[in-house]
Each structure stands twice: as structure tokens, then as C-alpha cells.
Design a protein around this motif. Structure first.
Motif, PDB file in Angstrom:
ATOM      1  N   SER A   1       0.826  -1.184   0.000  1.00 16.16           N
ATOM      2  CA  SER A   1       0.000   0.000   0.000  1.00 16.16           C
ATOM      3  C   SER A   1       0.871   1.248   0.000  1.00 16.16           C
ATOM      4  CB  SER A   1      -0.924  -0.006   1.215  1.00 16.16           C
ATOM      5  OG  SER A   1      -0.249   0.393   2.371  1.00 16.16           O
ATOM      6  N   PHE A   2       0.252   2.332  -0.375  1.00 18.07           N
ATOM      7  CA  PHE A   2       0.950   3.617  -0.440  1.00 18.07           C
ATOM      8  C   PHE A   2       1.545   3.989   0.917  1.00 18.07           C
ATOM      9  CE2 PHE A   2       0.706   8.276  -0.053  1.00 18.07           C
ATOM     10  CZ  PHE A   2       1.574   8.634  -1.072  1.00 18.07           C
ATOM     11  N   PHE A   3       0.733   3.888   1.966  1.00 18.26           N
ATOM     12  CA  PHE A   3       1.207   4.278   3.293  1.00 18.26           C
ATOM     13  C   PHE A   3       2.200   3.259   3.842  1.00 18.26           C
ATOM     14  CE2 PHE A   3      -2.998   6.264   2.859  1.00 18.26           C
ATOM     15  CZ  PHE A   3      -2.594   7.580   2.920  1.00 18.26           C
ATOM     16  N   GLY A   4       2.008   2.003   3.503  1.00 19.27           N
ATOM     17  CA  GLY A   4       2.953   0.966   3.913  1.00 19.27           C
ATOM     18  C   GLY A   4       4.348   1.232   3.392  1.00 19.27           C
ATOM     19  N   HIS A   5       4.444   1.715   2.151  1.00 15.50           N
ATOM     20  CA  HIS A   5       5.758   2.070   1.597  1.00 15.50           C
ATOM     21  C   HIS A   5       6.367   3.231   2.365  1.00 15.50           C
ATOM     22  CE1 HIS A   5       5.752  -0.695  -1.723  1.00 15.50           C
ATOM     23  NE2 HIS A   5       4.549  -0.270  -2.110  1.00 15.50           N
ATOM     24  N   GLY A   6       5.567   4.217   2.697  1.00 15.50           N
ATOM     25  CA  GLY A   6       6.070   5.342   3.488  1.00 15.50           C
ATOM     26  C   GLY A   6       6.574   4.890   4.843  1.00 15.50           C
ATOM     27  N   ILE A   7       5.841   3.977   5.475  1.00 16.29           N
ATOM     28  CA  ILE A   7       6.230   3.456   6.792  1.00 16.29           C
ATOM     29  C   ILE A   7       7.542   2.686   6.701  1.00 16.29           C
ATOM     30  CG2 ILE A   7       5.568   1.783   8.574  1.00 16.29           C
ATOM     31  CD1 ILE A   7       2.627   2.768   8.087  1.00 16.29           C
ATOM     32  N   LYS A   8       7.745   1.958   5.614  1.00 18.35           N
ATOM     33  CA  LYS A   8       8.981   1.180   5.440  1.00 18.35           C
ATOM     34  C   LYS A   8      10.221   2.067   5.357  1.00 18.35           C
ATOM     35  CE  LYS A   8       6.896  -2.764   3.176  1.00 18.35           C
ATOM     36  NZ  LYS A   8       6.743  -3.516   1.909  1.00 18.35           N
ATOM     37  N   PHE A   9      10.036   3.294   4.891  1.00 16.51           N
ATOM     38  CA  PHE A   9      11.176   4.201   4.746  1.00 16.51           C
ATOM     39  C   PHE A   9      11.523   4.951   6.026  1.00 16.51           C
ATOM     40  CE2 PHE A   9      10.094   3.808   0.216  1.00 16.51           C
ATOM     41  CZ  PHE A   9      11.351   3.479  -0.273  1.00 16.51           C
ATOM     42  N   LEU A  21       4.993  13.013  11.651  1.00 14.97           N
ATOM     43  CA  LEU A  21       4.994  12.315  10.363  1.00 14.97           C
ATOM     44  C   LEU A  21       4.606  10.852  10.558  1.00 14.97           C
ATOM     45  CD1 LEU A  21       5.660  12.060   7.319  1.00 14.97           C
ATOM     46  CD2 LEU A  21       8.011  11.541   8.022  1.00 14.97           C
ATOM     47  N   THR A  22       5.197  10.214  11.546  1.00 16.59           N
ATOM     48  CA  THR A  22       4.905   8.809  11.828  1.00 16.59           C
ATOM     49  C   THR A  22       3.454   8.627  12.242  1.00 16.59           C
ATOM     50  OG1 THR A  22       7.205   8.478  12.515  1.00 16.59           O
ATOM     51  CG2 THR A  22       5.617   6.813  13.195  1.00 16.59           C
ATOM     52  N   LEU A  23       2.974   9.482  13.127  1.00 20.73           N
ATOM     53  CA  LEU A  23       1.585   9.420  13.565  1.00 20.73           C
ATOM     54  C   LEU A  23       0.636   9.569  12.377  1.00 20.73           C
ATOM     55  CD1 LEU A  23      -0.466   9.382  15.957  1.00 20.73           C
ATOM     56  CD2 LEU A  23      -0.259  11.870  15.983  1.00 20.73           C
ATOM     57  N   ASN A  24       0.915  10.538  11.509  1.00 19.73           N
ATOM     58  CA  ASN A  24       0.069  10.764  10.340  1.00 19.73           C
ATOM     59  C   ASN A  24       0.094   9.580   9.374  1.00 19.73           C
ATOM     60  OD1 ASN A  24      -0.783  13.259  11.268  1.00 19.73           O
ATOM     61  ND2 ASN A  24       0.824  14.370  10.181  1.00 19.73           N
ATOM     62  N   LEU A  25       1.253   8.992   9.160  1.00 15.86           N
ATOM     63  CA  LEU A  25       1.352   7.829   8.268  1.00 15.86           C
ATOM     64  C   LEU A  25       0.551   6.634   8.804  1.00 15.86           C
ATOM     65  CD1 LEU A  25       5.075   7.757   7.058  1.00 15.86           C
ATOM     66  CD2 LEU A  25       3.036   7.855   5.620  1.00 15.86           C
ATOM     67  N   THR A  46      -3.576   0.609  14.161  1.00 10.75           N
ATOM     68  CA  THR A  46      -4.026   1.349  15.338  1.00 10.75           C
ATOM     69  C   THR A  46      -3.344   0.875  16.608  1.00 10.75           C
ATOM     70  OG1 THR A  46      -5.989  -0.049  15.583  1.00 10.75           O
ATOM     71  CG2 THR A  46      -6.249   1.989  14.334  1.00 10.75           C
ATOM     72  N   ASP A  47      -2.998  -0.398  16.686  1.00 12.58           N
ATOM     73  CA  ASP A  47      -2.248  -0.891  17.850  1.00 12.58           C
ATOM     74  C   ASP A  47      -0.922  -0.153  17.990  1.00 12.58           C
ATOM     75  OD1 ASP A  47      -4.194  -2.692  18.613  1.00 12.58           O
ATOM     76  OD2 ASP A  47      -3.162  -4.459  17.799  1.00 12.58           O
ATOM     77  N   VAL A  48      -0.263   0.090  16.865  1.00 14.14           N
ATOM     78  CA  VAL A  48       1.017   0.811  16.896  1.00 14.14           C
ATOM     79  C   VAL A  48       0.796   2.251  17.343  1.00 14.14           C
ATOM     80  CG1 VAL A  48       2.956   1.612  15.497  1.00 14.14           C
ATOM     81  CG2 VAL A  48       2.035  -0.679  15.136  1.00 14.14           C
ATOM     82  N   VAL A  49      -0.237   2.896  16.802  1.00 12.33           N
ATOM     83  CA  VAL A  49      -0.531   4.286  17.199  1.00 12.33           C
ATOM     84  C   VAL A  49      -0.840   4.352  18.685  1.00 12.33           C
ATOM     85  CG1 VAL A  49      -2.155   6.207  16.941  1.00 12.33           C
ATOM     86  CG2 VAL A  49      -1.332   4.997  14.914  1.00 12.33           C
TER      87      VAL A  49
END
Length: 116
Positions: A1-9, A21-25, A46-49
Motif C-alpha cells: 500500500s501507499f502508506f505501507g511504503h512510506g512506513i517502510k522508509f 509524520l509517523t503518527l500521520n502515516l 491502530t495498535d502501533v498508534v
């Protein structure tokens, strides 16, 4: 997913260095998973947030997507438990007692939940 790629970086210390940035992603990823009706993915984001957020205001969107996902998956008991917990944190006393509902009560509640 789009956001998953952002999280990986993100760097390993992303919650400390790039908190917003992390919270928003992660919140956007939960919203996207909710729109796709992927309850397991909503829960994982949501568990991570919830584990890393600094205050209730930062947690509220994640809780919203959790409650919405639980409602859409017809998991009413967990939906009410989750929403009640947040309301308690906001100072509202919500007591929910589960009795065996009648067929009419279930149909009425389902109609209410399905209404947009």
C-alpha cells in the motif's frame, strides 16, 4: 500500500525523531485499511498508534477507525467496549450491560448501524 511504503522508509527511531509524520502515516494507513474493510490491518496500524501516541488527542483518530472497523465487521461487543473506554478517558461514565437481546433489538440496532 501507499502508506505501507512510506512506513517502510522510516528510521528505526521514527516515533522519537519524526513523531507527527509517523503518527500521520500510521493513522492514514488505518483509515485506508478501514475504507477497504480490512479489520486485521486496521487493528495492526491502530495498535502501533495506541502504543506510541503521546496523548488522547493523538489517539482519537486511531480509536475512531478501530470502532468503525468493528462496527462494519459486526463486532458490536468490542465496538462498544472500545468506544466506552475512550469515553471514560474523556470523563464520561458509560455503563453498558449486555443482556441477551431480543431479535427485534438486534434488527433495530443493525438498521441503525447500517444507516449512514
Amino acid at each position: 500500500s501507499f502508506f505501507g511504503h512510506g512506513i517502510k522508509f522510516l528510521n528505526p527511531d521514527h516515533w522519537d525523531v519524526k513523531y507527527h509524520l509517523t503518527l500521520n502515516l500510521f493513522t492514514a494507513a488505518a483509515e485506508s485499511a478501514c475504507a477497504l474493510s480490512d479489520a486485521a490491518l486496521v487493528q495492526s496500524f491502530t495498535d502501533v498508534v495506541l502504543a506510541h501516541s503521546r496523548n488522547l488527542d493523538d489517539r482519537l483518530p486511531a480509536v475512531y477507525f478501530t470502532v468503525k472497523s468493528l462496527k462494519e465487521s459486526r463486532n458490536l461487543r468490542l465496538c462498544i467496549d472500545c468506544a466506552s473506554e475512550v469515553l471514560k478517558q474523556l470523563g464520561e461514565d458509560v455503563s453498558v450491560v449486555f443482556n441477551t437481546p431480543s431479535k427485534e433489538s438486534i434488527e433495530s440496532l443493525n438498521n441503525l448501524l447500517l444507516r449512514k
